[in-house]
Design a protein around this motif. Sequence first.
Motif, PDB file in Angstrom:
ATOM      1  N   SER A  88       0.858  -1.181   0.000  1.00 21.90           N
ATOM      2  CA  SER A  88       0.000   0.000   0.000  1.00 21.90           C
ATOM      3  C   SER A  88       0.898   1.236   0.000  1.00 21.90           C
ATOM      4  CB  SER A  88      -0.930   0.014   1.213  1.00 21.90           C
ATOM      5  OG  SER A  88      -0.193   0.214   2.388  1.00 21.90           O
ATOM      6  N   TYR A  89       0.318   2.359  -0.293  1.00 24.22           N
ATOM      7  CA  TYR A  89       1.098   3.590  -0.267  1.00 24.22           C
ATOM      8  C   TYR A  89       0.209   4.785  -0.002  1.00 24.22           C
ATOM      9  CZ  TYR A  89      -0.236   3.484  -5.211  1.00 24.22           C
ATOM     10  OH  TYR A  89      -0.923   3.395  -6.368  1.00 24.22           O
ATOM     11  N   LYS A  90       0.861   5.879   0.306  1.00 23.74           N
ATOM     12  CA  LYS A  90       0.165   7.141   0.522  1.00 23.74           C
ATOM     13  C   LYS A  90       0.994   8.256  -0.068  1.00 23.74           C
ATOM     14  CE  LYS A  90      -0.319   6.667   4.950  1.00 23.74           C
ATOM     15  NZ  LYS A  90      -0.871   7.000   6.244  1.00 23.74           N
ATOM     16  N   LEU A  91       0.359   9.391  -0.241  1.00 24.68           N
ATOM     17  CA  LEU A  91       1.030  10.582  -0.730  1.00 24.68           C
ATOM     18  C   LEU A  91       1.104  11.568   0.417  1.00 24.68           C
ATOM     19  CD1 LEU A  91      -0.834  10.999  -4.130  1.00 24.68           C
ATOM     20  CD2 LEU A  91       1.394   9.929  -3.736  1.00 24.68           C
ATOM     21  N   GLN A  92       2.303  12.024   0.727  1.00 22.27           N
ATOM     22  CA  GLN A  92       2.489  13.015   1.769  1.00 22.27           C
ATOM     23  C   GLN A  92       2.906  14.307   1.102  1.00 22.27           C
ATOM     24  OE1 GLN A  92       5.322  10.642   4.115  1.00 22.27           O
ATOM     25  NE2 GLN A  92       3.777  10.691   5.723  1.00 22.27           N
ATOM     26  N   GLY A  93       2.239  15.400   1.469  1.00 27.51           N
ATOM     27  CA  GLY A  93       2.534  16.618   0.758  1.00 27.51           C
ATOM     28  C   GLY A  93       2.326  17.900   1.524  1.00 27.51           C
ATOM     29  N   LEU A  94       2.621  18.977   0.803  1.00 29.97           N
ATOM     30  CA  LEU A  94       2.435  20.332   1.308  1.00 29.97           C
ATOM     31  C   LEU A  94       1.435  21.044   0.414  1.00 29.97           C
ATOM     32  CD1 LEU A  94       6.151  21.265   2.029  1.00 29.97           C
ATOM     33  CD2 LEU A  94       4.402  20.561   3.681  1.00 29.97           C
ATOM     34  N   TRP A  95       0.565  21.825   1.020  1.00 27.42           N
ATOM     35  CA  TRP A  95      -0.551  22.491   0.343  1.00 27.42           C
ATOM     36  C   TRP A  95      -0.506  23.955   0.772  1.00 27.42           C
ATOM     37  CZ3 TRP A  95      -4.153  19.997  -2.758  1.00 27.42           C
ATOM     38  CH2 TRP A  95      -5.350  20.650  -3.006  1.00 27.42           C
ATOM     39  N   THR A  96      -0.353  24.877  -0.191  1.00 25.67           N
ATOM     40  CA  THR A  96      -0.238  26.296   0.130  1.00 25.67           C
ATOM     41  C   THR A  96      -1.244  27.097  -0.683  1.00 25.67           C
ATOM     42  OG1 THR A  96       2.129  25.992   0.504  1.00 25.67           O
ATOM     43  CG2 THR A  96       1.344  28.249   0.254  1.00 25.67           C
ATOM     44  N   LEU A  97      -2.124  27.810   0.002  1.00 19.44           N
ATOM     45  CA  LEU A  97      -3.108  28.655  -0.678  1.00 19.44           C
ATOM     46  C   LEU A  97      -2.456  29.941  -1.164  1.00 19.44           C
ATOM     47  CD1 LEU A  97      -6.167  28.376   1.734  1.00 19.44           C
ATOM     48  CD2 LEU A  97      -6.091  27.578  -0.626  1.00 19.44           C
ATOM     49  N   SER A  98      -2.865  30.421  -2.339  1.00 17.87           N
ATOM     50  CA  SER A  98      -2.388  31.711  -2.840  1.00 17.87           C
ATOM     51  C   SER A  98      -2.783  32.806  -1.848  1.00 17.87           C
ATOM     52  CB  SER A  98      -2.999  32.024  -4.201  1.00 17.87           C
ATOM     53  OG  SER A  98      -2.526  31.125  -5.160  1.00 17.87           O
ATOM     54  N   GLY A  99      -1.889  33.744  -1.638  1.00 21.33           N
ATOM     55  CA  GLY A  99      -2.143  34.816  -0.685  1.00 21.33           C
ATOM     56  C   GLY A  99      -1.752  34.441   0.732  1.00 21.33           C
ATOM     57  N   ASP A 100      -1.414  33.171   0.955  1.00 26.07           N
ATOM     58  CA  ASP A 100      -1.014  32.695   2.278  1.00 26.07           C
ATOM     59  C   ASP A 100       0.292  31.909   2.149  1.00 26.07           C
ATOM     60  OD1 ASP A 100      -1.156  32.366   4.991  1.00 26.07           O
ATOM     61  OD2 ASP A 100      -2.720  30.847   4.962  1.00 26.07           O
ATOM     62  N   GLU A 101       1.219  32.432   1.339  1.00 25.41           N
ATOM     63  CA  GLU A 101       2.451  31.723   1.022  1.00 25.41           C
ATOM     64  C   GLU A 101       3.327  31.444   2.239  1.00 25.41           C
ATOM     65  OE1 GLU A 101       1.238  34.196  -0.853  1.00 25.41           O
ATOM     66  OE2 GLU A 101       0.898  33.186  -2.754  1.00 25.41           O
ATOM     67  N   MET A 102       3.092  32.148   3.307  1.00 25.09           N
ATOM     68  CA  MET A 102       3.895  31.940   4.511  1.00 25.09           C
ATOM     69  C   MET A 102       3.472  30.692   5.277  1.00 25.09           C
ATOM     70  SD  MET A 102       6.038  34.311   4.214  1.00 25.09           S
ATOM     71  CE  MET A 102       6.903  34.245   5.760  1.00 25.09           C
ATOM     72  N   LYS A 103       2.341  30.078   4.876  1.00 24.26           N
ATOM     73  CA  LYS A 103       1.851  28.917   5.613  1.00 24.26           C
ATOM     74  C   LYS A 103       1.751  27.713   4.690  1.00 24.26           C
ATOM     75  CE  LYS A 103      -1.436  27.141   8.726  1.00 24.26           C
ATOM     76  NZ  LYS A 103      -2.539  27.156   9.527  1.00 24.26           N
ATOM     77  N   GLU A 104       2.606  26.728   4.921  1.00 31.02           N
ATOM     78  CA  GLU A 104       2.523  25.459   4.214  1.00 31.02           C
ATOM     79  C   GLU A 104       1.776  24.491   5.110  1.00 31.02           C
ATOM     80  OE1 GLU A 104       6.609  24.414   3.403  1.00 31.02           O
ATOM     81  OE2 GLU A 104       6.390  25.129   1.351  1.00 31.02           O
ATOM     82  N   ASN A 105       0.751  23.859   4.571  1.00 30.84           N
ATOM     83  CA  ASN A 105      -0.051  22.903   5.331  1.00 30.84           C
ATOM     84  C   ASN A 105       0.292  21.484   4.902  1.00 30.84           C
ATOM     85  OD1 ASN A 105      -2.089  24.710   6.773  1.00 30.84           O
ATOM     86  ND2 ASN A 105      -2.191  25.428   4.668  1.00 30.84           N
ATOM     87  N   ILE A 106       0.303  20.582   5.851  1.00 32.53           N
ATOM     88  CA  ILE A 106       0.575  19.177   5.564  1.00 32.53           C
ATOM     89  C   ILE A 106      -0.724  18.503   5.143  1.00 32.53           C
ATOM     90  CG2 ILE A 106       1.277  16.967   6.560  1.00 32.53           C
ATOM     91  CD1 ILE A 106       3.088  18.629   8.456  1.00 32.53           C
ATOM     92  N   LEU A 107      -0.645  17.723   4.075  1.00 32.64           N
ATOM     93  CA  LEU A 107      -1.799  16.968   3.590  1.00 32.64           C
ATOM     94  C   LEU A 107      -1.331  15.554   3.280  1.00 32.64           C
ATOM     95  CD1 LEU A 107      -4.755  16.847   2.646  1.00 32.64           C
ATOM     96  CD2 LEU A 107      -3.983  17.687   0.428  1.00 32.64           C
ATOM     97  N   VAL A 108      -2.017  14.547   3.846  1.00 32.93           N
ATOM     98  CA  VAL A 108      -1.700  13.145   3.596  1.00 32.93           C
ATOM     99  C   VAL A 108      -2.887  12.517   2.895  1.00 32.93           C
ATOM    100  CG1 VAL A 108      -1.126  10.917   4.639  1.00 32.93           C
ATOM    101  CG2 VAL A 108      -0.181  13.023   5.606  1.00 32.93           C
ATOM    102  N   LEU A 109      -2.600  11.855   1.760  1.00 33.00           N
ATOM    103  CA  LEU A 109      -3.629  11.175   0.995  1.00 33.00           C
ATOM    104  C   LEU A 109      -3.362   9.685   1.013  1.00 33.00           C
ATOM    105  CD1 LEU A 109      -3.714  13.473  -2.175  1.00 33.00           C
ATOM    106  CD2 LEU A 109      -5.116  13.650  -0.112  1.00 33.00           C
ATOM    107  N   ASP A 110      -4.349   8.896   1.405  1.00 31.01           N
ATOM    108  CA  ASP A 110      -4.220   7.438   1.420  1.00 31.01           C
ATOM    109  C   ASP A 110      -4.812   6.861   0.152  1.00 31.01           C
ATOM    110  OD1 ASP A 110      -3.089   7.233   4.000  1.00 31.01           O
ATOM    111  OD2 ASP A 110      -5.068   7.396   4.910  1.00 31.01           O
ATOM    112  N   TYR A 111      -4.119   5.859  -0.404  1.00 29.33           N
ATOM    113  CA  TYR A 111      -4.626   5.178  -1.596  1.00 29.33           C
ATOM    114  C   TYR A 111      -5.915   4.471  -1.234  1.00 29.33           C
ATOM    115  CZ  TYR A 111      -4.946   1.767  -5.348  1.00 29.33           C
ATOM    116  OH  TYR A 111      -5.396   0.992  -6.386  1.00 29.33           O
ATOM    117  N   TYR A 112      -6.920   4.654  -2.059  1.00 21.99           N
ATOM    118  CA  TYR A 112      -8.230   4.051  -1.850  1.00 21.99           C
ATOM    119  C   TYR A 112      -8.412   2.976  -2.893  1.00 21.99           C
ATOM    120  CZ  TYR A 112     -13.287   3.691  -1.320  1.00 21.99           C
ATOM    121  OH  TYR A 112     -14.556   3.226  -1.117  1.00 21.99           O
ATOM    122  N   ASP A 113      -8.468   1.738  -2.470  1.00 25.96           N
ATOM    123  CA  ASP A 113      -8.576   0.619  -3.405  1.00 25.96           C
ATOM    124  C   ASP A 113     -10.022   0.284  -3.688  1.00 25.96           C
ATOM    125  OD1 ASP A 113      -7.902  -1.423  -5.045  1.00 25.96           O
ATOM    126  OD2 ASP A 113      -7.219  -2.763  -3.462  1.00 25.96           O
TER     127      ASP A 113
END
Length: 113
Positions: A88-113
Motif C-alpha cells: 500500500s502507499y500514501k502521498l504526503q505533501g504540502l498544500w499552500t493557498l495563494s495569498g497565504d504563502e507563509m503557511k505550508e499545510n501538511i496533507l496526507v492522501l491514502d490510496y483508496y482501493d
Amino acid sequence: MQYFNNRIFVSSTTDTIRDIATGTRFHFTKYGGIIRAKFFGENIKNGELIGMVNQLGELKAIFNYCNKESQFYSGICSFKPKKFSNKSYKLQGLWTLSGDEMKENILVLDYYD
C-alpha cells in the motif's frame, strides 16, 4: 509513475487547510509526465489540480477549487509517495493557498482501493 494513473486517494490527515476535510477524494489520471486530479468533499463542490511528476514519483502541481459557499481558491502543492511493505502507499505533501504563502499545510492522501 504508477502511483497516480487512474487512482483514487482520500485525505486522511490535514492541518487546518481551508475546506480540505478528512475524506476529501482525489481522482488522479496521468498523461505522460503530466498528472491531473479532480477532487471533491464535504466542503468542496469541485476542485482540480494539474502538475508534473518526476522520476521519483514526486508531484509538483497547482490547484483551484470552489467551496460550498461558491468561493474560489487556488495555490500550489507538492506530494511525495511513501510505499509500505504491504504494497500500500500514501502521498504526503504540502498544500499552500495563494495569498497565504507563509503557511505550508501538511496533507496526507491514502490510496483508496
